[in-house]
Scaffold this motif. Structure first.
Motif, PDB file in Angstrom:
ATOM      1  N   LEU A   1       0.892   4.165  -2.899  1.00 19.20           N
ATOM      2  CA  LEU A   1       0.773   5.600  -2.663  1.00 19.20           C
ATOM      3  C   LEU A   1       1.936   6.365  -3.292  1.00 19.20           C
ATOM      4  O   LEU A   1       1.742   7.446  -3.873  1.00 19.20           O
ATOM      5  CB  LEU A   1       0.718   5.888  -1.160  1.00 19.20           C
ATOM      6  CG  LEU A   1      -0.499   5.368  -0.398  1.00 19.20           C
ATOM      7  CD1 LEU A   1      -0.411   5.759   1.078  1.00 19.20           C
ATOM      8  CD2 LEU A   1      -1.799   5.883  -1.003  1.00 19.20           C
ATOM      9  N   ARG A   2       3.115   5.831  -3.186  1.00 20.94           N
ATOM     10  CA  ARG A   2       4.280   6.489  -3.786  1.00 20.94           C
ATOM     11  C   ARG A   2       4.164   6.523  -5.299  1.00 20.94           C
ATOM     12  O   ARG A   2       4.544   7.509  -5.950  1.00 20.94           O
ATOM     13  CB  ARG A   2       5.564   5.767  -3.358  1.00 20.94           C
ATOM     14  CG  ARG A   2       5.947   6.016  -1.899  1.00 20.94           C
ATOM     15  CD  ARG A   2       7.153   5.209  -1.490  1.00 20.94           C
ATOM     16  NE  ARG A   2       7.566   5.536  -0.118  1.00 20.94           N
ATOM     17  CZ  ARG A   2       8.442   4.837   0.578  1.00 20.94           C
ATOM     18  NH1 ARG A   2       9.000   3.758   0.038  1.00 20.94           N
ATOM     19  NH2 ARG A   2       8.760   5.201   1.802  1.00 20.94           N
TER      20      ARG A   2
ATOM     21  N   ALA B   1       4.229   8.574   2.578  1.00 19.69           N
ATOM     22  CA  ALA B   1       4.176   8.616   1.120  1.00 19.69           C
ATOM     23  C   ALA B   1       3.137   9.595   0.595  1.00 19.69           C
ATOM     24  O   ALA B   1       2.997   9.745  -0.615  1.00 19.69           O
ATOM     25  CB  ALA B   1       3.889   7.212   0.567  1.00 19.69           C
TER      26      ALA B   1
ATOM     27  N   GLN C   1      -3.510   3.440   8.107  1.00 14.66           N
ATOM     28  CA  GLN C   1      -2.145   3.461   7.589  1.00 14.66           C
ATOM     29  C   GLN C   1      -1.830   4.794   6.929  1.00 14.66           C
ATOM     30  O   GLN C   1      -0.715   5.312   7.043  1.00 14.66           O
ATOM     31  CB  GLN C   1      -1.969   2.327   6.570  1.00 14.66           C
ATOM     32  CG  GLN C   1      -1.889   0.940   7.182  1.00 14.66           C
ATOM     33  CD  GLN C   1      -0.568   0.697   7.886  1.00 14.66           C
ATOM     34  OE1 GLN C   1       0.490   1.052   7.383  1.00 14.66           O
ATOM     35  NE2 GLN C   1      -0.632   0.096   9.062  1.00 14.66           N
ATOM     36  N   SER C   2      -2.801   5.369   6.248  1.00 15.32           N
ATOM     37  CA  SER C   2      -2.599   6.649   5.564  1.00 15.32           C
ATOM     38  C   SER C   2      -2.498   7.810   6.542  1.00 15.32           C
ATOM     39  O   SER C   2      -1.793   8.794   6.287  1.00 15.32           O
ATOM     40  CB  SER C   2      -3.756   6.907   4.589  1.00 15.32           C
ATOM     41  OG  SER C   2      -3.915   5.845   3.679  1.00 15.32           O
TER      42      SER C   2
ATOM     43  N   TYR D   1       0.835  -1.199   0.000  1.00 19.28           N
ATOM     44  CA  TYR D   1       0.000   0.000   0.000  1.00 19.28           C
ATOM     45  C   TYR D   1       0.871   1.252   0.000  1.00 19.28           C
ATOM     46  O   TYR D   1       0.554   2.227  -0.693  1.00 19.28           O
ATOM     47  CB  TYR D   1      -0.909  -0.008   1.222  1.00 19.28           C
ATOM     48  CG  TYR D   1      -1.851   1.166   1.286  1.00 19.28           C
ATOM     49  CD1 TYR D   1      -2.819   1.362   0.309  1.00 19.28           C
ATOM     50  CD2 TYR D   1      -1.773   2.084   2.331  1.00 19.28           C
ATOM     51  CE1 TYR D   1      -3.688   2.441   0.362  1.00 19.28           C
ATOM     52  CE2 TYR D   1      -2.647   3.158   2.397  1.00 19.28           C
ATOM     53  CZ  TYR D   1      -3.596   3.335   1.411  1.00 19.28           C
ATOM     54  OH  TYR D   1      -4.458   4.413   1.463  1.00 19.28           O
ATOM     55  N   ARG D   2       1.967   1.240   0.737  1.00 18.70           N
ATOM     56  CA  ARG D   2       2.893   2.378   0.728  1.00 18.70           C
ATOM     57  C   ARG D   2       3.486   2.580  -0.658  1.00 18.70           C
ATOM     58  O   ARG D   2       3.575   3.705  -1.157  1.00 18.70           O
ATOM     59  CB  ARG D   2       4.009   2.147   1.745  1.00 18.70           C
ATOM     60  CG  ARG D   2       4.990   3.317   1.856  1.00 18.70           C
ATOM     61  CD  ARG D   2       6.146   2.994   2.780  1.00 18.70           C
ATOM     62  NE  ARG D   2       6.927   1.878   2.275  1.00 18.70           N
ATOM     63  CZ  ARG D   2       7.078   0.725   2.908  1.00 18.70           C
ATOM     64  NH1 ARG D   2       6.503   0.533   4.081  1.00 18.70           N
ATOM     65  NH2 ARG D   2       7.801  -0.240   2.385  1.00 18.70           N
ATOM     66  N   ASP D   3       3.866   1.472  -1.314  1.00 22.70           N
ATOM     67  CA  ASP D   3       4.404   1.564  -2.680  1.00 22.70           C
ATOM     68  C   ASP D   3       3.349   2.085  -3.654  1.00 22.70           C
ATOM     69  O   ASP D   3       3.667   2.852  -4.581  1.00 22.70           O
ATOM     70  CB  ASP D   3       4.903   0.188  -3.133  1.00 22.70           C
ATOM     71  CG  ASP D   3       6.088  -0.288  -2.323  1.00 22.70           C
ATOM     72  OD1 ASP D   3       6.768   0.561  -1.683  1.00 22.70           O
ATOM     73  OD2 ASP D   3       6.351  -1.509  -2.308  1.00 22.70           O
TER      74      ASP D   3
ATOM     75  N   GLU E   1       2.820   3.571   8.527  1.00 22.12           N
ATOM     76  CA  GLU E   1       4.025   3.679   7.706  1.00 22.12           C
ATOM     77  C   GLU E   1       3.740   4.278   6.332  1.00 22.12           C
ATOM     78  O   GLU E   1       4.606   4.906   5.726  1.00 22.12           O
ATOM     79  CB  GLU E   1       4.661   2.296   7.554  1.00 22.12           C
ATOM     80  CG  GLU E   1       3.760   1.272   6.875  1.00 22.12           C
ATOM     81  CD  GLU E   1       4.411  -0.086   6.717  1.00 22.12           C
ATOM     82  OE1 GLU E   1       3.836  -0.930   6.010  1.00 22.12           O
ATOM     83  OE2 GLU E   1       5.496  -0.290   7.298  1.00 22.12           O
ATOM     84  N   ALA E   2       2.509   4.119   5.853  1.00 22.65           N
ATOM     85  CA  ALA E   2       2.163   4.637   4.531  1.00 22.65           C
ATOM     86  C   ALA E   2       1.951   6.148   4.530  1.00 22.65           C
ATOM     87  O   ALA E   2       1.926   6.772   3.467  1.00 22.65           O
ATOM     88  CB  ALA E   2       0.908   3.943   4.001  1.00 22.65           C
ATOM     89  N   SER E   3       1.796   6.753   5.706  1.00 27.85           N
ATOM     90  CA  SER E   3       1.509   8.194   5.769  1.00 27.85           C
ATOM     91  C   SER E   3       2.659   9.030   5.229  1.00 27.85           C
ATOM     92  O   SER E   3       2.445  10.153   4.757  1.00 27.85           O
ATOM     93  CB  SER E   3       1.202   8.610   7.211  1.00 27.85           C
ATOM     94  OG  SER E   3       2.331   8.389   8.049  1.00 27.85           O
TER      95      SER E   3
END
Length: 314
Positions: A35-36, A180, A171-172, A31-33, A176-178
């Motif tokens: 968002l990036r 991104a 997460q957003s 999910y982080r990837d 950790e995804a925030s």
């Protein structure tokens, strides 16, 4: 028995009995990837970089889960839908075991180790952990809300898609995804997270009133602005502090009655301190906080079971 209740119980037991499996499965690097990747595709001034830009990231995974949810609805007499619900709820739960994190704080051998353990109860990249009893109580309830009750509420309301929605927004907002997300998009994610949390906090407060001192909870809820529709009002922390303080006072009174007699207070004798073996670690508030959290969860499950018996939950 309803498939919804079965899914909740199985996911809860599995997560509690198999923490190693849970930690190996609950990863959101994808999910982080994602968002990036989105951030690299949208220029300045686009919808993505606005307050509600997170919707662009949420729609594809939630749509995919919803389609699976619909496709499996009647497959194998509902068994496929049940397994899918358990899998998504198990994935969205946590991501870490709250009991283990709280136990690590309570059993830490020294202040340095306690602070390091307590940091797991604070959002990643946020403020450092605070070790006073009240702050730890708030941290326990905040984590219970974000790890357990929020996921459970939205799963009950929207099914697997609801559980995943809550976890991805969490997460957003503070996971950790925030990191991104652009600034304005992250602020929108935090506000959306507060919206999702508001009904959860209200129902947790109601459960606390049922398992604890009703008048104490109601008073703390009112004083902290719980009756307001301002979703950013952190009233649950104040309610948690008041509930635990009341629990500790009741325990001290019971201990005094057992050791000095019921007439000790009338004679003006001070109650003796609770001996260390009675406490969990050096922070007694943690024990009572986790006890209240578990009792509140049992109330939620009992109410869900009543809804199932009444035929209100499929």
């Amino acid at each position: 028995m309803s498939a919804t209740l079965i899914a909740v119980v199985v996911a809860l037991v599995l997560g509690h009995m198999a923490p190693t499996l849970a930690s190996s499965v609950r990863h959101f690097g994808w999910y982080r990837d994602w968002l990036r990747w989105l951030d690299s595709r949208f220029p300045e001034g686009s919808f993505w970089r606005g307050r509600w830009g997170l919707a662009i990231a949420l729609v594809p995974p939630l749509l995919l889960v919803s389609l699976f949810q619909l496709a499996l609805h009647d497959a194998l007499f509902g068994l496929a839908s049940l397994i899918f619900g358990v899998a998504v709820l198990f994935y969205a739960w946590g991501p870490r075991d709250l009991d283990l994190d709280v136990e690590a704080v309570a059993n830490a051998p020294d202040p340095v180790a306690r602070r390091a353990a307590a940091q797991r109860l604070w959002p990643e990249g946020g403020m450092p952990a605070v070790l006073d009893g009240g702050s730890l109580v708030e941290a326990v309830f905040r984590n219970a809300q974000h790890r357990w009750f929020g996921v459970l509420f939205w799963f009950l309301l929207l099914g697997p898609a609801g559980a995943l929605l809550y976890r991805l927004v969490a997460q957003s907002a503070e996971g950790e995804a925030s990191t991104a997300l652009p600034g304005e998009t992250n602020e929108g994610a935090r506000y959306f997270f507060a919206i999702l949390d508001w009904p959860v906090a209200q129902l947790m407060t109601l459960a606390l009133a049922l398992v604890g001192n009703f008048d104490t909870v109601l008073g703390a809820w009112r004083d902290a602005g719980g009756a307001s529709f301002d979703v950013r009002r952190p009233f649950l922390g104040a309610v948690a502090r008041a509930s635990v303080t009341c629990e500790l006072a009741d325990e001290a009174a019971d201990y005094a009655d057992d050791n000095l007699g019921a007439d000790a207070g009338e004679a003006g004798l001070a109650p003796p301190p609770i001996p260390a073996p009675v406490l969990t670690g050096e922070v007694p508030e943690l024990r009572d906080a986790m006890s209240l959290v578990w009792r509140s969860l049992l109330v939620w499950l009992a109410v869900l079971a009543l809804f199932v018996i009444a035929g209100w939950v499929a």
